[in-house]
Design a protein around this motif. Structure first.
Motif, PDB file in Angstrom:
ATOM      1  N   VAL A   1     -13.449  -6.563  -3.232  1.00 35.98           N
ATOM      2  CA  VAL A   1     -14.772  -6.428  -3.851  1.00 35.98           C
ATOM      3  C   VAL A   1     -15.909  -6.661  -2.868  1.00 35.98           C
ATOM      4  O   VAL A   1     -17.059  -6.359  -3.175  1.00 35.98           O
ATOM      5  N   ASP A   2     -15.616  -7.226  -1.709  1.00 33.17           N
ATOM      6  CA  ASP A   2     -16.633  -7.409  -0.678  1.00 33.17           C
ATOM      7  C   ASP A   2     -15.946  -7.326   0.677  1.00 33.17           C
ATOM      8  O   ASP A   2     -15.311  -8.274   1.103  1.00 33.17           O
ATOM      9  N   ASP A   3     -16.092  -6.178   1.341  1.00 30.88           N
ATOM     10  CA  ASP A   3     -15.541  -6.030   2.695  1.00 30.88           C
ATOM     11  C   ASP A   3     -16.622  -5.595   3.662  1.00 30.88           C
ATOM     12  O   ASP A   3     -16.350  -4.967   4.685  1.00 30.88           O
ATOM     13  N   SER A   4     -17.861  -5.911   3.324  1.00 31.38           N
ATOM     14  CA  SER A   4     -18.989  -5.446   4.115  1.00 31.38           C
ATOM     15  C   SER A   4     -19.005  -6.005   5.533  1.00 31.38           C
ATOM     16  O   SER A   4     -19.602  -5.422   6.431  1.00 31.38           O
ATOM     17  N   GLN A   5     -18.372  -7.166   5.753  1.00 31.05           N
ATOM     18  CA  GLN A   5     -18.356  -7.783   7.076  1.00 31.05           C
ATOM     19  C   GLN A   5     -17.066  -7.486   7.836  1.00 31.05           C
ATOM     20  O   GLN A   5     -16.886  -8.006   8.950  1.00 31.05           O
ATOM     21  N   LEU A   6     -16.212  -6.685   7.288  1.00 30.26           N
ATOM     22  CA  LEU A   6     -14.940  -6.382   7.959  1.00 30.26           C
ATOM     23  C   LEU A   6     -15.137  -5.212   8.924  1.00 30.26           C
ATOM     24  O   LEU A   6     -15.542  -4.119   8.502  1.00 30.26           O
ATOM     25  N   PRO A   7     -14.848  -5.411  10.220  1.00 28.42           N
ATOM     26  CA  PRO A   7     -14.977  -4.300  11.186  1.00 28.42           C
ATOM     27  C   PRO A   7     -13.860  -3.282  10.944  1.00 28.42           C
ATOM     28  O   PRO A   7     -12.757  -3.424  11.449  1.00 28.42           O
ATOM     29  N   LYS A   8     -14.169  -2.273  10.210  1.00 25.04           N
ATOM     30  CA  LYS A   8     -13.128  -1.392   9.686  1.00 25.04           C
ATOM     31  C   LYS A   8     -12.517  -0.475  10.734  1.00 25.04           C
ATOM     32  O   LYS A   8     -11.491   0.164  10.460  1.00 25.04           O
ATOM     33  N   ASP A   9     -13.112  -0.415  11.923  1.00 26.87           N
ATOM     34  CA  ASP A   9     -12.505   0.434  12.946  1.00 26.87           C
ATOM     35  C   ASP A   9     -11.207  -0.167  13.469  1.00 26.87           C
ATOM     36  O   ASP A   9     -10.296   0.562  13.892  1.00 26.87           O
ATOM     37  N   ARG A  10     -11.083  -1.492  13.404  1.00 28.55           N
ATOM     38  CA  ARG A  10      -9.872  -2.114  13.934  1.00 28.55           C
ATOM     39  C   ARG A  10      -9.230  -3.106  12.983  1.00 28.55           C
ATOM     40  O   ARG A  10      -8.097  -3.501  13.168  1.00 28.55           O
ATOM     41  N   PHE A  11      -9.948  -3.535  11.989  1.00 28.67           N
ATOM     42  CA  PHE A  11      -9.432  -4.524  11.041  1.00 28.67           C
ATOM     43  C   PHE A  11      -9.055  -3.832   9.730  1.00 28.67           C
ATOM     44  O   PHE A  11      -9.759  -2.936   9.271  1.00 28.67           O
ATOM     45  N   SER A  12      -7.960  -4.292   9.151  1.00 35.18           N
ATOM     46  CA  SER A  12      -7.585  -3.837   7.814  1.00 35.18           C
ATOM     47  C   SER A  12      -6.946  -4.999   7.070  1.00 35.18           C
ATOM     48  O   SER A  12      -6.451  -5.950   7.678  1.00 35.18           O
ATOM     49  N   ALA A  13      -6.995  -4.915   5.764  1.00 31.78           N
ATOM     50  CA  ALA A  13      -6.395  -5.974   4.944  1.00 31.78           C
ATOM     51  C   ALA A  13      -5.816  -5.341   3.690  1.00 31.78           C
ATOM     52  O   ALA A  13      -6.241  -4.263   3.266  1.00 31.78           O
ATOM     53  N   GLU A  14      -4.854  -6.029   3.126  1.00 35.74           N
ATOM     54  CA  GLU A  14      -4.281  -5.563   1.871  1.00 35.74           C
ATOM     55  C   GLU A  14      -3.811  -6.745   1.042  1.00 35.74           C
ATOM     56  O   GLU A  14      -3.459  -7.796   1.576  1.00 35.74           O
ATOM     57  N   ARG A  15      -3.808  -6.515  -0.246  1.00 38.80           N
ATOM     58  CA  ARG A  15      -3.314  -7.514  -1.206  1.00 38.80           C
ATOM     59  C   ARG A  15      -2.679  -6.711  -2.345  1.00 38.80           C
ATOM     60  O   ARG A  15      -3.210  -6.611  -3.432  1.00 38.80           O
ATOM     61  N   LEU A  16      -1.539  -6.133  -2.041  1.00 39.68           N
ATOM     62  CA  LEU A  16      -0.962  -5.091  -2.876  1.00 39.68           C
ATOM     63  C   LEU A  16      -0.654  -5.535  -4.309  1.00 39.68           C
ATOM     64  O   LEU A  16      -0.925  -4.827  -5.249  1.00 39.68           O
ATOM     65  N   LYS A  17      -0.106  -6.694  -4.495  1.00 38.59           N
ATOM     66  CA  LYS A  17       0.290  -7.126  -5.836  1.00 38.59           C
ATOM     67  C   LYS A  17      -0.643  -8.203  -6.370  1.00 38.59           C
ATOM     68  O   LYS A  17      -0.326  -8.866  -7.359  1.00 38.59           O
ATOM     69  N   GLY A  18      -1.767  -8.369  -5.713  1.00 39.88           N
ATOM     70  CA  GLY A  18      -2.725  -9.357  -6.189  1.00 39.88           C
ATOM     71  C   GLY A  18      -2.317 -10.785  -5.956  1.00 39.88           C
ATOM     72  O   GLY A  18      -2.864 -11.687  -6.582  1.00 39.88           O
ATOM     73  N   VAL A  19      -1.342 -10.989  -5.050  1.00 33.10           N
ATOM     74  CA  VAL A  19      -0.923 -12.364  -4.758  1.00 33.10           C
ATOM     75  C   VAL A  19      -1.157 -12.623  -3.270  1.00 33.10           C
ATOM     76  O   VAL A  19      -2.281 -12.944  -2.877  1.00 33.10           O
ATOM     77  N   ASP A  20      -0.119 -12.422  -2.441  1.00 38.89           N
ATOM     78  CA  ASP A  20      -0.313 -12.699  -1.022  1.00 38.89           C
ATOM     79  C   ASP A  20      -1.043 -11.541  -0.348  1.00 38.89           C
ATOM     80  O   ASP A  20      -1.172 -10.447  -0.906  1.00 38.89           O
ATOM     81  N   SER A  21      -1.524 -11.814   0.848  1.00 36.47           N
ATOM     82  CA  SER A  21      -2.372 -10.842   1.540  1.00 36.47           C
ATOM     83  C   SER A  21      -2.035 -10.824   3.026  1.00 36.47           C
ATOM     84  O   SER A  21      -1.567 -11.819   3.587  1.00 36.47           O
ATOM     85  N   THR A  22      -2.310  -9.686   3.650  1.00 31.55           N
ATOM     86  CA  THR A  22      -2.123  -9.520   5.084  1.00 31.55           C
ATOM     87  C   THR A  22      -3.413  -8.997   5.694  1.00 31.55           C
ATOM     88  O   THR A  22      -4.032  -8.088   5.144  1.00 31.55           O
ATOM     89  N   LEU A  23      -3.802  -9.584   6.810  1.00 32.47           N
ATOM     90  CA  LEU A  23      -4.949  -9.130   7.595  1.00 32.47           C
ATOM     91  C   LEU A  23      -4.410  -8.623   8.926  1.00 32.47           C
ATOM     92  O   LEU A  23      -3.628  -9.309   9.578  1.00 32.47           O
TER      93      LEU A  23
END
Lengths: 111, 117
Positions: B55-77
């Protein structure tokens, strides 16, 4: 960008003395929070004060908030060596639950 | 109750290599945050999830950074490729989520200290 600015940047006191840290911020807030960070450990939430509150206590902690001056202070009474840590203020602007942290005050309590 | 778990605690890589950080929030916490903390600075938000939605990824440098939280529990950056300036501590935090006042307190993990050589 960081909204909160803590003052002083570093503070060294003797055990048993009181420690006061200040935080100034720039825009309106929903609440202001104080966190502590020990070396090697994560941030720990200490206390939250809402914009309509002026003072709050929790154990040896006392927080004040002056929204007209956009400032807050954290007082730790009867400090202990275990209070040695960095202390951060964080403001919640309320619109998107985003916490904006300051640079912190490094407190050293000497035994 | 287990706190926020992060792994690894430390990571050393060479520049241009990829790196991934993992976070498991406190059970039942719907909101998950990733922060970056440079030495001598306070944490800065990279991304906030409500369940599986960023809901807020405005500060994420999207050219090299990515994140996911596929099942709404754990997450990977993930960072790919890493640059020298990415050396920092990456903190994960969680909170209860969209309940009255429940966004107020965030619980932080110990962080991952990344060194890019």
């Amino acid at each position: 960008s960081q909204q909160g600015e803590e003052d002083p940047q570093a503070l060294s006191i003797q055990e048993g003395e009181n420690a006061t840290m200040n935080c100034s911020y720039k825009t309106s807030i929903n609440n202001l929070q104080w966190y502590r960070q020990n070396s090697g450990r994560g941030l720990v939430h200490l206390i939250l004060i809402r914009s309509n509150e002026r003072e709050k206590h929790s154990g040896r902690l006392r927080v004040t908030l002056d929204t007209s001056k956009k400032s807050s202070s954290l007082l730790i009474t009867a400090s202990r060596a275990a209070d040695t840590a960095s202390y951060f203020c964080a403001t919640d602007g309320g619109s998107n639950y985003k916490l904006t942290f300051g640079k912190g005050t490094l407190l050293t309590v000497n035994p | 109750e287990a706190g926020v778990v992060q792994s690894p605690r430390y990571k050393i890589i060479e520049k241009k290599q990829p790196v991934a950080f993992w976070c498991n929030p406190i059970s039942g916490h719907n909101t998950l945050y990733w922060y970056l903390q440079n030495l001598g600075q306070g944490p800065e938000l990279l991304i906030r999830y409500e369940n599986e939605e960023a809901v807020d990824d405005s500060q994420l440098p999207k050219d090299r950074f990515s994140a996911e939280r596929l099942k709404g529990v754990d997450s990977t950056l993930k960072i790919q490729p890493a640059e020298l300036g990415d050396s920092a501590v990456y903190l994960c935090a969680s909170s209860l989520g969209d309940l009255a006042g429940a966004h107020d307190e965030q619980f932080f993990g110990p962080g991952t200290r990344l060194t890019v050589l």
